[in-house]
Design a protein around this motif. Structure first.
Motif, PDB file in Angstrom:
ATOM      1  N   ILE A  79     -15.744  -1.874  -3.054  1.00  0.00           N
ATOM      2  CA  ILE A  79     -15.233  -0.861  -2.800  1.00  0.00           C
ATOM      3  C   ILE A  79     -14.123  -0.924  -1.041  1.00  0.00           C
ATOM      4  O   ILE A  79     -15.488  -2.264  -0.256  1.00  0.00           O
ATOM      5  N   GLY A  80     -13.355  -0.777  -1.469  1.00  0.00           N
ATOM      6  CA  GLY A  80     -12.375  -1.097  -0.224  1.00  0.00           C
ATOM      7  C   GLY A  80     -11.161  -1.042   0.155  1.00  0.00           C
ATOM      8  O   GLY A  80     -10.580  -0.418  -0.785  1.00  0.00           O
ATOM      9  N   THR A  81     -10.350  -1.450   1.197  1.00  0.00           N
ATOM     10  CA  THR A  81      -8.469  -1.559   1.279  1.00  0.00           C
ATOM     11  C   THR A  81      -8.384  -2.942   1.554  1.00  0.00           C
ATOM     12  O   THR A  81      -8.793  -3.481   2.476  1.00  0.00           O
ATOM     13  N   TYR A  82      -7.496  -2.537   0.706  1.00  0.00           N
ATOM     14  CA  TYR A  82      -6.411  -3.329  -0.104  1.00  0.00           C
ATOM     15  C   TYR A  82      -5.198  -4.247   1.221  1.00  0.00           C
ATOM     16  O   TYR A  82      -4.902  -3.208   0.632  1.00  0.00           O
ATOM     17  N   SER A  83      -4.429  -5.050   1.063  1.00  0.00           N
ATOM     18  CA  SER A  83      -3.595  -4.510   1.691  1.00  0.00           C
ATOM     19  C   SER A  83      -2.449  -6.149   0.620  1.00  0.00           C
ATOM     20  O   SER A  83      -2.843  -7.020   1.048  1.00  0.00           O
ATOM     21  N   LEU A  84      -1.644  -5.880   0.258  1.00  0.00           N
ATOM     22  CA  LEU A  84      -0.511  -7.065  -0.280  1.00  0.00           C
ATOM     23  C   LEU A  84       0.776  -6.798   0.124  1.00  0.00           C
ATOM     24  O   LEU A  84       1.798  -5.801   0.102  1.00  0.00           O
ATOM     25  N   THR A  85       1.632  -7.630   1.257  1.00  0.00           N
ATOM     26  CA  THR A  85       2.445  -8.095   1.578  1.00  0.00           C
ATOM     27  C   THR A  85       3.645  -8.563   0.722  1.00  0.00           C
ATOM     28  O   THR A  85       3.444  -9.904   0.238  1.00  0.00           O
ATOM     29  N   TYR A  86       4.904  -8.247   0.739  1.00  0.00           N
ATOM     30  CA  TYR A  86       6.246  -8.789  -0.229  1.00  0.00           C
ATOM     31  C   TYR A  86       7.091  -9.557   1.027  1.00  0.00           C
ATOM     32  O   TYR A  86       8.070  -8.560   1.481  1.00  0.00           O
ATOM     33  N   ASN A  87       7.852 -10.982   0.164  1.00  0.00           N
ATOM     34  CA  ASN A  87       8.491 -11.380   1.604  1.00  0.00           C
ATOM     35  C   ASN A  87       9.766 -12.208   0.762  1.00  0.00           C
ATOM     36  O   ASN A  87       9.453 -12.262  -0.568  1.00  0.00           O
ATOM     37  N   VAL A  88      10.655 -12.043   0.847  1.00  0.00           N
ATOM     38  CA  VAL A  88      11.766 -13.175   0.539  1.00  0.00           C
ATOM     39  C   VAL A  88      12.899 -12.856   1.234  1.00  0.00           C
ATOM     40  O   VAL A  88      13.646 -12.735   2.701  1.00  0.00           O
ATOM     41  N   GLN A  89      13.364 -14.679   0.877  1.00  0.00           N
ATOM     42  CA  GLN A  89      15.255 -14.687   1.779  1.00  0.00           C
ATOM     43  C   GLN A  89      16.215 -15.395   0.580  1.00  0.00           C
ATOM     44  O   GLN A  89      15.721 -14.944  -0.389  1.00  0.00           O
ATOM     45  N   ASP A  90      16.879 -14.582   0.783  1.00  0.00           N
ATOM     46  CA  ASP A  90      18.870 -14.709   0.259  1.00  0.00           C
ATOM     47  C   ASP A  90      19.174 -16.437   0.765  1.00  0.00           C
ATOM     48  O   ASP A  90      18.151 -17.248   1.043  1.00  0.00           O
ATOM     49  N   SER A  91      19.820 -16.419  -0.267  1.00  0.00           N
ATOM     50  CA  SER A  91      19.817 -18.189  -0.602  1.00  0.00           C
ATOM     51  C   SER A  91      21.141 -18.635   1.499  1.00  0.00           C
ATOM     52  O   SER A  91      20.692 -19.951   1.157  1.00  0.00           O
ATOM     53  N   SER A  92      21.066 -17.694   1.629  1.00  0.00           N
ATOM     54  CA  SER A  92      21.786 -18.031   3.583  1.00  0.00           C
ATOM     55  C   SER A  92      20.690 -17.583   4.394  1.00  0.00           C
ATOM     56  O   SER A  92      20.916 -17.969   5.945  1.00  0.00           O
TER      57      SER A  92
END
Length: 195
Positions: A70-83
């Motif tokens: 039991i607890g609080t979790y964080s998922l982080t999403y990142n992305v870069q374009d071709s530039s």
């Protein structure tokens, strides 16, 4: 000019560049309440860019969810374009919670047919919970059986886990009755020769 004088040539360089960042969109809800002890499957996210189009497959996710704790979790999403333009980071909060009630299992039969005027021992029950495990020692039984008085008695079993989730109440009927047949004992011999 009109006299034939040529100006010094001037050059302008135009760099066509991509400075627009991609956009990440979460799929599913945020925050997410997830039941402890069950497998967590993330809904994921999509990403699009004005030049590259759909770049969902390039999304990187950091963080993890321990669905057993039991607890609080964080998922982080990142992305870069071709530039090389990085999207604004998007985060999903996953709350692993215990909303499931414990389960009580009776030991022995229900109902119990108990012989009148013999000592009665309740066979009891066990209890388990997805988060807390074995809660058998926390069961609160109520009710009593008077083995010397014929009748039907009801025993009730309750338990609550550490998150205050109460198990559905379980009952057992104990029927105290005289089911032993009387015994006839002959006086004298079983075979009598009578004149």
């Amino acid at each position: 000019d009109a006299t034939g004088n040529a100006a010094t040539q001037v050059t302008r360089t135009v760099n066509v560049v991509d400075t627009t960042i991609p956009v990440i969109t979460l799929l599913g809800s945020d925050p997410v309440d997830h039941e402890v002890g069950t497998v967590y499957t993330d809904a994921g996210a999509t990403a699009s860019d004005n030049i590259d189009g759909v770049i969902t497959g390039n999304i990187g996710v950091t963080g993890s969810v321990n669905a057993s704790v039991i607890g609080t979790y964080s998922l982080t999403y990142n992305v870069q374009d071709s530039s090389g333009n990085a999207a604004a980071t998007v985060t999903r909060t996953v709350n692993v919670v215990d909303t499931g009630a414990p389960t009580i299992t009776l030991l022995g039969s229900n109902p119990i047919l108990h012989e009148l005027q013999t000592p009665f021992t309740d066979p009891g029950a066990t209890a388990s919970d997805a988060a807390d495990g074995d809660l058998s020692g926390s069961i609160v039984p109520t009710g009593a059986v008077d083995p010397n008085v014929a009748g039907t008695y009801t025993l009730t079993y309750n338990v609550t886990d550490s998150q205050s989730n109460a198990a559905p109440t379980v009952t057992r009927d104990v029927i105290v009755a005289d089911r032993t047949a009387p015994v006839i004992t002959l006086n004298g011999a079983a075979t009598v020769q009578h004149e």
